[in-house]
Write a protein that holds these residues in place. Structure first.
Motif, PDB file in Angstrom:
ATOM      1  N   TRP A   7      41.939 -14.955  -9.023  1.00  0.00           N
ATOM      2  CA  TRP A   7      41.979 -14.801 -10.479  1.00  0.00           C
ATOM      3  C   TRP A   7      40.569 -14.683 -11.008  1.00  0.00           C
ATOM      4  O   TRP A   7      39.674 -15.415 -10.616  1.00  0.00           O
ATOM      5  CB  TRP A   7      42.662 -16.010 -11.110  1.00  0.00           C
ATOM      6  CG  TRP A   7      42.557 -16.081 -12.606  1.00  0.00           C
ATOM      7  CD1 TRP A   7      41.580 -16.706 -13.331  1.00  0.00           C
ATOM      8  CD2 TRP A   7      43.439 -15.510 -13.564  1.00  0.00           C
ATOM      9  NE1 TRP A   7      41.818 -16.570 -14.674  1.00  0.00           N
ATOM     10  CE2 TRP A   7      42.958 -15.836 -14.846  1.00  0.00           C
ATOM     11  CE3 TRP A   7      44.612 -14.749 -13.463  1.00  0.00           C
ATOM     12  CZ2 TRP A   7      43.594 -15.440 -16.015  1.00  0.00           C
ATOM     13  CZ3 TRP A   7      45.237 -14.354 -14.627  1.00  0.00           C
ATOM     14  CH2 TRP A   7      44.737 -14.689 -15.884  1.00  0.00           C
ATOM     15  N   SER A   9      38.465 -14.774 -14.615  1.00  0.00           N
ATOM     16  CA  SER A   9      38.627 -15.160 -16.007  1.00  0.00           C
ATOM     17  C   SER A   9      38.362 -13.990 -16.935  1.00  0.00           C
ATOM     18  O   SER A   9      37.397 -13.241 -16.746  1.00  0.00           O
ATOM     19  CB  SER A   9      37.648 -16.294 -16.351  1.00  0.00           C
ATOM     20  OG  SER A   9      37.550 -16.465 -17.741  1.00  0.00           O
ATOM     21  N   GLN A  19      36.300 -22.120  -8.345  1.00  0.00           N
ATOM     22  CA  GLN A  19      37.635 -21.546  -8.349  1.00  0.00           C
ATOM     23  C   GLN A  19      38.093 -21.204  -6.935  1.00  0.00           C
ATOM     24  O   GLN A  19      39.254 -21.390  -6.574  1.00  0.00           O
ATOM     25  CB  GLN A  19      37.632 -20.293  -9.223  1.00  0.00           C
ATOM     26  CG  GLN A  19      38.957 -19.581  -9.322  1.00  0.00           C
ATOM     27  CD  GLN A  19      38.837 -18.338 -10.168  1.00  0.00           C
ATOM     28  OE1 GLN A  19      38.085 -18.298 -11.133  1.00  0.00           O
ATOM     29  NE2 GLN A  19      39.559 -17.299  -9.799  1.00  0.00           N
ATOM     30  N   ASN A  68      43.447 -19.048 -22.719  1.00  0.00           N
ATOM     31  CA  ASN A  68      43.352 -18.510 -21.363  1.00  0.00           C
ATOM     32  C   ASN A  68      43.958 -19.519 -20.392  1.00  0.00           C
ATOM     33  O   ASN A  68      44.834 -20.272 -20.766  1.00  0.00           O
ATOM     34  CB  ASN A  68      41.893 -18.195 -21.041  1.00  0.00           C
ATOM     35  CG  ASN A  68      41.330 -17.146 -21.964  1.00  0.00           C
ATOM     36  OD1 ASN A  68      41.570 -15.959 -21.794  1.00  0.00           O
ATOM     37  ND2 ASN A  68      40.582 -17.564 -22.985  1.00  0.00           N
ATOM     38  N   ARG A  69      43.524 -19.521 -19.160  1.00  0.00           N
ATOM     39  CA  ARG A  69      43.994 -20.528 -18.211  1.00  0.00           C
ATOM     40  C   ARG A  69      43.099 -21.754 -18.294  1.00  0.00           C
ATOM     41  O   ARG A  69      41.900 -21.655 -18.584  1.00  0.00           O
ATOM     42  CB  ARG A  69      43.990 -19.979 -16.788  1.00  0.00           C
ATOM     43  CG  ARG A  69      45.057 -18.917 -16.536  1.00  0.00           C
ATOM     44  CD  ARG A  69      45.177 -18.621 -15.056  1.00  0.00           C
ATOM     45  NE  ARG A  69      45.647 -19.788 -14.309  1.00  0.00           N
ATOM     46  CZ  ARG A  69      45.662 -19.859 -12.979  1.00  0.00           C
ATOM     47  NH1 ARG A  69      45.232 -18.840 -12.252  1.00  0.00           N
ATOM     48  NH2 ARG A  69      46.113 -20.935 -12.375  1.00  0.00           N
ATOM     49  N   ASP A  72      39.138 -21.896 -17.378  1.00  0.00           N
ATOM     50  CA  ASP A  72      38.388 -20.659 -17.567  1.00  0.00           C
ATOM     51  C   ASP A  72      37.164 -20.872 -18.455  1.00  0.00           C
ATOM     52  O   ASP A  72      36.232 -20.082 -18.430  1.00  0.00           O
ATOM     53  CB  ASP A  72      39.274 -19.579 -18.196  1.00  0.00           C
ATOM     54  CG  ASP A  72      40.213 -18.931 -17.196  1.00  0.00           C
ATOM     55  OD1 ASP A  72      40.135 -19.290 -16.007  1.00  0.00           O
ATOM     56  OD2 ASP A  72      41.021 -18.086 -17.603  1.00  0.00           O
ATOM     57  N   ARG A  77      33.666 -24.355 -15.130  1.00  0.00           N
ATOM     58  CA  ARG A  77      32.614 -23.448 -14.671  1.00  0.00           C
ATOM     59  C   ARG A  77      31.219 -24.037 -14.806  1.00  0.00           C
ATOM     60  O   ARG A  77      30.225 -23.333 -14.646  1.00  0.00           O
ATOM     61  CB  ARG A  77      32.676 -22.138 -15.473  1.00  0.00           C
ATOM     62  CG  ARG A  77      34.033 -21.452 -15.426  1.00  0.00           C
ATOM     63  CD  ARG A  77      34.103 -20.261 -16.361  1.00  0.00           C
ATOM     64  NE  ARG A  77      33.322 -19.136 -15.871  1.00  0.00           N
ATOM     65  CZ  ARG A  77      33.756 -18.252 -14.980  1.00  0.00           C
ATOM     66  NH1 ARG A  77      34.964 -18.366 -14.464  1.00  0.00           N
ATOM     67  NH2 ARG A  77      32.985 -17.260 -14.592  1.00  0.00           N
TER      68      ARG A  77
END
Length: 432
Positions: A7, A9, A19, A68-69, A72, A77
């Protein structure tokens, strides 16, 4: 061996090493239809999910949405460093706020650190905690300030885990001659932020919070003493609302947007440093004294995770790896050709004084954000404190409410150009 990510982002460039190595990342449904709740939360990062967990455990009907998820944004991050205290050193806060308030904020940050680690242990979240952090000076003239910081922290703030490092010790522990002195903190460490985020979302879900991904808040309005959150797939009507978007506030709510500014930060992950044992032999995390800070650490599998930003880079540069490599090489020339396997970026929410922004921006609507690069532990704890305030159990969040956080000058149209000029100036100043 790297894990193939599945995935990317839509709101930040690059696929992160976090991730790729976090293991199973559950998905949550999108909102489908209108709902009512006691508390609605906008933002599925640390702040929002901690608030949702603590409210749900207490039996509150809570709904959380994210555009979003989960992960993200900055919570999944970031640099992973816990730090100690607030963004500013306690003696700096003492000059502005007085000893009593500075000490209370320091103690709150220590409570935040302990809460994060205890939460992960209690919920069996493997966050890859590694002990140790160093704050290092890129100018020799800062030597006295760093030595005083260690002394003051021990004598006035009861924190005995800081040790001043002279030039020889600093360079030995870093494996680099780039810095002249520093402070080593054995009372903190660094983590895998995405693993914490995934575990936190799971805990909130299991506690009974209704969690929805890929559901963007498009507007807020007050109706009959309640707040309505408008989305493209149904409205959420709630007695209270928490805005926990931080650097991703966009144009959702103007007061928050005028006080919390997003700036870009970028991180690269090298291959494991098996052939470079001299680099960070103790595996501590590091942050330097530049205004445009550089932060780096070793991962559990021995990679160098290196983050930073220069003011003249684009919001989403095409050459993240090259950009990061230039900064790595300044500190570790021997790594000039080392492969960078992952490179990614995201938005950090900052405020003018680099202190958290906590304010009621509408009746029944509270905004929390602007952690200014010190949010791994503070954002988690602020979510908990918000829940405790709603439940009437604690007023500790008022320590942040009382801070004077002015808006950025120039409004939303001019703040980005003005910040660009300011960061460019500070980046130039950092060089001399």
């Amino acid at each position: 061996m790297s894990v193939e990510p599945t995935w990317q982002s839509p709101i930040a460039p690059g696929v992160s090493w976090y991730q790729a190595t976090a293991g199973e990342r559950p998905t949550y449904p999108s909102l489908d239809g209108s709902r009512h709740a006691d508390v609605a939360i906008i933002g599925g990062g640390y702040t929002g999910l901690q608030a949702a967990y603590n409210l749900a455990v207490a039996g509150v009907d809570v709904v959380l949405i994210d555009a979003n998820r989960f992960g993200d944004g900055a919570s999944g991050r970031n640099g992973g460093q816990l730090g100690t205290g607030q963004r500013s050193w306690p003696e700096e806060l003492e000059e502005r706020l007085g000893y009593e308030r500075s000490k209370a904020l320091f103690d709150l940050a220590e409570a935040a650190k302990h809460h994060l680690l205890q939460f992960a242990e209690a919920h069996q979240i493997s966050i890859d905690y590694m002990p140790g952090q160093m704050n290092v000076a890129h100018k020799a003239s800062y030597r006295r300030d760093y030595a005083e910081n260690a002394r003051i922290s021990a004598e006035r703030y009861g924190y005995a885990h800081l040790h001043f490092m002279d030039t020889a010790e600093t360079q030995e522990r870093l494996g680099s001659k780039r810095y002249s002195c520093g402070v080593r903190d054995t009372g903190t460490g660094h983590i895998h932020p995405m693993k914490l985020l995934i575990g936190l979302a799971r805990a909130a879900h299991q506690a009974g919070a209704a969690l929805f991904e890929m559901t963007k808040a498009k507007g807020l309005k007050s109706v009959g003493g309640k707040t309505v959150i408008e989305t493209g797939s149904g409205d959420i009507t709630a007695d209270r609302v928490l805005i926990a978007c931080n650097g991703y506030i966009g144009d959702l709510e103007p007061v928050t947007a005028s006080h919390v500014m997003p700036i870009r930060s970028f991180i690269g992950a090298t291959v494991p440093l098996d052939r470079h044992p001299r680099v960070l032999p103790g595996s501590e995390a590091v942050a330097d004294s530049r205004f445009v800070v550089r932060y780096f650490r070793k991962s559990k599998d021995g990679r160098l995770l290196f983050g930073g930003r220069e003011a003249y880079t684009a919001d989403n540069p095409l050459d993240i790896s090259d950009h990061i490599r230039r900064q790595i090489t300044e500190i570790y020339p021997e790594l000039a050709d080392i492969p960078i396997e992952y490179a990614w970026g995201g938005s950090v929410g900052i405020t003018m004084p680099r202190q958290p922004f906590v304010r009621d921006v509408m009746p029944g609507v509270t905004a929390i954000g602007g952690y200014s690069g010190h949010g791994v532990m503070l954002s988690n704890y602020c979510g908990k404190l918000y829940a405790e305030a709603v439940l009437g159990r604690s007023s500790d969040l008022d320590l942040f409410r009382a801070l004077n956080i002015p808006p950025f000058p120039g409004g939303r149209l001019m703040r980005s150009p003005l910040l660009f000029l300011a960061l460019t100036w500070f980046a130039l100043r950092d060089r001399f």
